[in-house]
Each structure stands twice: as C-alpha cells, then as structure tokens.
Design an enzyme around this catalytic site. Sequence first.
Site, PDB file in Angstrom:
ATOM      1  N   CYS A  72       0.839  -1.213   0.000  1.00 48.01           N
ATOM      2  CA  CYS A  72       0.000   0.000   0.000  1.00 48.01           C
ATOM      3  C   CYS A  72       0.869   1.255   0.000  1.00 48.01           C
ATOM      4  O   CYS A  72       1.680   1.464   0.913  1.00 48.01           O
ATOM      5  CB  CYS A  72      -0.924  -0.028   1.212  1.00 48.01           C
ATOM      6  SG  CYS A  72      -1.743   1.540   1.560  1.00 48.01           S
TER       7      CYS A  72
ATOM      8  N   CYS B  80       0.302   3.521   2.998  1.00 46.05           N
ATOM      9  CA  CYS B  80       0.931   2.948   4.199  1.00 46.05           C
ATOM     10  C   CYS B  80       2.421   3.288   4.243  1.00 46.05           C
ATOM     11  O   CYS B  80       2.965   3.602   5.308  1.00 46.05           O
ATOM     12  CB  CYS B  80       0.743   1.430   4.218  1.00 46.05           C
ATOM     13  SG  CYS B  80      -0.973   0.878   4.202  1.00 46.05           S
TER      14      CYS B  80
END
Length: 443
Positions: free
Chosen positions: A68, A71
Amino acid sequence: MATTKRRLLLRLISVCASLVCLTVAVTTVAAAHELPRDGTVIELDEGNFDSAIASFDHILVDFYAPWCGHCKRLAPELDTAAPVLAQLSEPIMIAKVNADKYRKLASKYEIDGFPTMKLFMHGVPVDYTGPRKAELLVRFLKKFVSPDVSLLETDSVIQNFVEMVGTDFPVFIGFGLDESVILDVARKYKKKAWFSVAKDFSEEMMVAYDFDKVPALVSLHPKYKEQSVFYGPFEGDFLEDFISQNQLPPTVPIRFETLKLMNDDKRKIVLTIMEDELDEKSLKLVKILRSAATANRDLIFGYVGVKQWGDFVDAFDITKSSKLPKLLVWDGNEEYHTVVDLEDLDDNDQGTQISRFLEGYREGRTIKRKLSSPSPFGFISSLTGIRTVYLIVFVVAVVMVIVLLCTRSADTPPVSQDGAEVAEASVSQAKSSSSYQPGDKED
C-alpha cells in the site's frame, strides 16, 4: 545406607537441573514477548497482539499492507511521532500489524482498507480519523490523555491552550463557570471535544470571545472560524443540548468531512445553495445565516457553492437557469423540502426572507422532493474498501477468462473431413494476419 543417600542426592540434582531449565525457558519466552517502551513502533502479529493491547492503557495500532502506497508514506510519520507520544505523562504507544498477512486480526477488527488506524484505550478500540502528519498526529492524540476539564488561570494560558489543541475538535471554555458544572458532560464528550474553565481572565478575553456576562460557555470551531456563546441555564438537559448541537459550527460549509459529521447528527439541514461561497454577497449571506442558526439550534445550517462542489449541488436539481441563492430543508437522505413561494433569495432584506422561510417550513407549507442522484451520505458510506477491491478484481478476472475462451473458440477453424479446407483456411488466416492495418488494435 550409602546407596540410599547417593540416590537421594542424584534425585535432588535432577530436580535442581529441571528447575534451572524451566527458569531459562520461562525467561526466554518472556524476553521473546517483551514489548519495547522506548518509543519505537512495535511490530505486532497474532502471537503478541492481545498481550500488547493488555499491556498499554493507550496504544495506536496501524493496520497496514506492505504493497500500500499510503501505508509507506504513513510509516515515517509514525516513526517520528512514536517517541514523542511515549514520553507523555500518560504514554501512548504506537504499533503496527501487517493486516494483509494476519487476516484473522484484520477480520476481527473489521479492517477493509489500508491504512486503517485504531486507538485502543484500556483495550477498547476507537477508529482514528485524525491527521497523519507526525506533529498534528501528536497534537490530536494528546487529547485522549488530557484532563477531562483543563483549568486555565490567566489570559496567556487561555491563548496557549487554544493554540495547543489545534483545529480538529470543537473547544468549550467556561468563563466564570465552576469545573463541576461541566465535568460530567465533558467526560461523556471527551472523545469529541476539548473542555476547559477559565478561572481568571481580563475584559480583553470577553471582547475576544464575544461574551458580555458570566457565567458563559463559549464554543469555538477554529477550523471554520466560528464560535457561539451559551449563558445557561446549566441545569438539566440544557447544557448537554448546547454541547451536542455545537459539535458542528453554527453554519457549516458542505464538504466531505462535514458531511460525515452531519451523518452522526439527527437534525434536519437547512441548506443554502449559492453560486460561489467566496464572493462578497455570499459572505454577507453566511453571516445572516449564522444569526438564524443561533436562534434555531434544532436545525443544522449548511451552505455550498456551485463553484465549490457542483456535483453535490446537481442532486438538488440545480441547473444553469436556476435562480440562486436557493433555500431548502434536507433530511440527509433521499428527500428534501422546499417552502412554497419562498425557495429563492433576492438581495433585499435576506434576514426577513430566511425568517419567513423557516416559519413556512415549521408550519408545513412545503413541497417534498426526491434527490435526482443517490444521497451523498450513501456515497460516503459505500466508499470502496479493500474487500470491495478484491471482489471487483475477481469479477474482472472471471470476465476476462470468459472473453478469452470465447475468442479462442471463435478463432479456431472448423474441423473438416477434407484436409484441403483446413489448409485453405490456415493460408487465408496467415494472409489476413500478415497485413497489419493502421486502424487495427494489438492485444
């Protein structure tokens, strides 16, 4: 006799050796599960997650996925914030767990998007929806370990407090008000607002916060530069009604983040649609709406400009030929009401026009209409999560396989008893494929 003593000695040595081994094993296991408290971000898994939640009164957990992008951008911010939060008088630890790998944890805490952060307070999870930059994140989280009601002794302390708390929560300051009066409601709304009482203050503070007598409870919304004053009564439900109704500012600009707040509020929304929120006439109108909101706290007063959010406005059948500003009352779902002969505002005495509109609405002189597109609240609630992404990818993959099989089936030449037909078809296909046309597409 000597043999018996020797046997007892051997047994004693065996027992001691077993105890030593057991002690070493327990120490090793404890060391393996020991959680750092030095401000580093703690890596959690299914083995140590529950013990971490039980070990700390306050712990912020980042449920992430290695692939991600958001993230990856969040990780260094958490690394910066972690040591600062760990040094608070009531420490807040930061941890992370690979939710893509440990899917049982992700399922248990209903994680359907990355990154998702949850603040566990004494083991109870609360969704974290605050800022993600380190400095702002620290300021946001300090609220959860702050006193229920902060005591402000001087003007400078008041100013520092308002600056320190930031703009993410409404702020309530009681001037000339005893702490005990608001303590219960402050505890109830601690997760949603800052509460304080000013013990000593000058007339400059009265001018700055626009109140002329005490006791007074001032509500501030720094993000929207809005404030309101409550002079009581402070008994019964009156105080809590003021607190709950002032979780939003008196007049609310319609944005994604304010729609989420409105979704938690059960009041109807008096919506003013204008051409441009920032032009001079609109700014004057917002001031008039603020006065109406103060006198009608059972309603939310929102406004939106076509220039600022045209897609939202389209749901209320606003076209280029519509006369603006326009007033309506929206239930927050699929319906809204207009008041007969009082939809549009002209430039003359808009305060009186708004009062007549509200009077007509309360008397029921309205026309019920349906939104021409799905409710924005429904759209927000259905924002795509990771589970939905997985489902879409799966469906697309199945469709592609079906299309590929069908294409191969269509391209396969028919089997004929006459080998010449097959050969002829192959030669024809080869000629066709050898001449590439500019308009053709390659897969």
